[in-house]
Design a protein around this motif. Sequence first.
Motif, PDB file in Angstrom:
ATOM      1  N   ALA A 189       0.824  -1.215   0.000  1.00 25.47           N
ATOM      2  CA  ALA A 189       0.000   0.000   0.000  1.00 25.47           C
ATOM      3  C   ALA A 189       0.853   1.258   0.000  1.00 25.47           C
ATOM      4  O   ALA A 189       1.937   1.288   0.582  1.00 25.47           O
ATOM      5  N   VAL A 190       0.331   2.288  -0.649  1.00 24.43           N
ATOM      6  CA  VAL A 190       0.926   3.622  -0.608  1.00 24.43           C
ATOM      7  C   VAL A 190      -0.143   4.594  -0.145  1.00 24.43           C
ATOM      8  O   VAL A 190      -1.259   4.610  -0.685  1.00 24.43           O
ATOM      9  N   ILE A 191       0.177   5.381   0.859  1.00 26.89           N
ATOM     10  CA  ILE A 191      -0.757   6.363   1.415  1.00 26.89           C
ATOM     11  C   ILE A 191      -0.191   7.757   1.156  1.00 26.89           C
ATOM     12  O   ILE A 191       1.007   7.997   1.348  1.00 26.89           O
ATOM     13  N   PHE A 192      -1.062   8.668   0.739  1.00 25.08           N
ATOM     14  CA  PHE A 192      -0.636  10.000   0.336  1.00 25.08           C
ATOM     15  C   PHE A 192      -1.265  11.091   1.196  1.00 25.08           C
ATOM     16  O   PHE A 192      -2.424  10.980   1.610  1.00 25.08           O
TER      17      PHE A 192
ATOM     18  N   LEU B  21      -0.505   7.279 -10.436  1.00 24.93           N
ATOM     19  CA  LEU B  21      -1.556   6.472  -9.819  1.00 24.93           C
ATOM     20  C   LEU B  21      -1.917   5.268 -10.689  1.00 24.93           C
ATOM     21  O   LEU B  21      -2.147   4.168 -10.184  1.00 24.93           O
TER      22      LEU B  21
ATOM     23  N   LEU C 258       0.757   2.601 -10.253  1.00 25.63           N
ATOM     24  CA  LEU C 258       0.622   1.864  -8.991  1.00 25.63           C
ATOM     25  C   LEU C 258      -0.573   0.909  -9.043  1.00 25.63           C
ATOM     26  O   LEU C 258      -0.500  -0.222  -8.544  1.00 25.63           O
ATOM     27  N   ARG C 259      -1.657   1.371  -9.633  1.00 26.19           N
ATOM     28  CA  ARG C 259      -2.838   0.511  -9.714  1.00 26.19           C
ATOM     29  C   ARG C 259      -2.568  -0.727 -10.573  1.00 26.19           C
ATOM     30  O   ARG C 259      -3.035  -1.821 -10.250  1.00 26.19           O
TER      31      ARG C 259
ATOM     32  N   MET D 261      -4.152   1.952  -2.287  1.00 27.81           N
ATOM     33  CA  MET D 261      -3.823   3.364  -2.102  1.00 27.81           C
ATOM     34  C   MET D 261      -4.802   4.060  -1.164  1.00 27.81           C
ATOM     35  O   MET D 261      -5.998   3.738  -1.143  1.00 27.81           O
TER      36      MET D 261
ATOM     37  N   TYR E 158      -9.199   5.929  -7.578  1.00 30.57           N
ATOM     38  CA  TYR E 158      -7.913   5.261  -7.359  1.00 30.57           C
ATOM     39  C   TYR E 158      -7.708   4.810  -5.912  1.00 30.57           C
ATOM     40  O   TYR E 158      -6.825   3.995  -5.654  1.00 30.57           O
ATOM     41  N   PHE E 159      -8.513   5.323  -4.988  1.00 31.80           N
ATOM     42  CA  PHE E 159      -8.187   5.154  -3.574  1.00 31.80           C
ATOM     43  C   PHE E 159      -9.134   4.199  -2.864  1.00 31.80           C
ATOM     44  O   PHE E 159     -10.355   4.273  -2.998  1.00 31.80           O
TER      45      PHE E 159
ATOM     46  N   SER F 240       3.780  -0.775   3.965  1.00 32.43           N
ATOM     47  CA  SER F 240       3.230   0.437   3.369  1.00 32.43           C
ATOM     48  C   SER F 240       4.262   1.555   3.276  1.00 32.43           C
ATOM     49  O   SER F 240       5.284   1.546   3.967  1.00 32.43           O
TER      50      SER F 240
END
Length: 220
Positions: A4-7, A101, A104-105, A111, A134-135, A168
């Motif tokens: 996971a990537v969190i922004f 994005l 990553l997807r 995300m 995307y999230f 993450s």
Amino acid sequence: MIKAVIFDLDGTLLNRDASVQKFIEFQYERLKNCLGHISKELYISRFIELDCRGYVWKDKVYQQLITEFNIKGITWEQLLQDYLAEFKNHCIPFPNLIRMLEALRQKSILMGIITNGKGQFQTDNIKALGLEKYFNTILISEWEGVKKPNPEIFEKALKQLNVLANESVYVGDHPENDVIAAGKVGTKTIWKREFQWDECKADFIIEDLGEIPSIIEKLT
């Protein structure tokens, strides 16, 4: 293995400085009948100064502007409502946002977004940028009742994504609220370089969002 990537939002995905500049110019022109006794340059520069890069809510900003410039024919409440209604129409993303994005997807990376701010306002901005699809989770401080750098909001995002901290990566522009706070929870950290600060102790430092997929690839 990174799952996971969190922004962060403002200053990371949304170019807030450019968006504010665009909005406030538009507001001045639309409301020139009430604001015309102030030079456009002065109105814009004072708004930006009082706004303090988003850390001062706009009720206080507009109250101060009304007082300082002796604005008649419109109230601070009306100016605030105009901001709430119109800002989303002037949101400017940072370069390579959607391309990043999508990359990553395609790698099946989960995300999330964690942002401080007002719930509906930030939701409108996220939608304006076309990001919501995307999230997997979006946490906004007003609606969560807790804000960065409190570890609770980071932990909640990890729980909703069903990933461990060491699985993450967190991406943000603020050294303390984003990078240090996320690091304390146990995530890898990426600092999107911000001109206000000379340095930041992050695992990775980027200039452009387009650099993120290759970093995730290396970590994975």
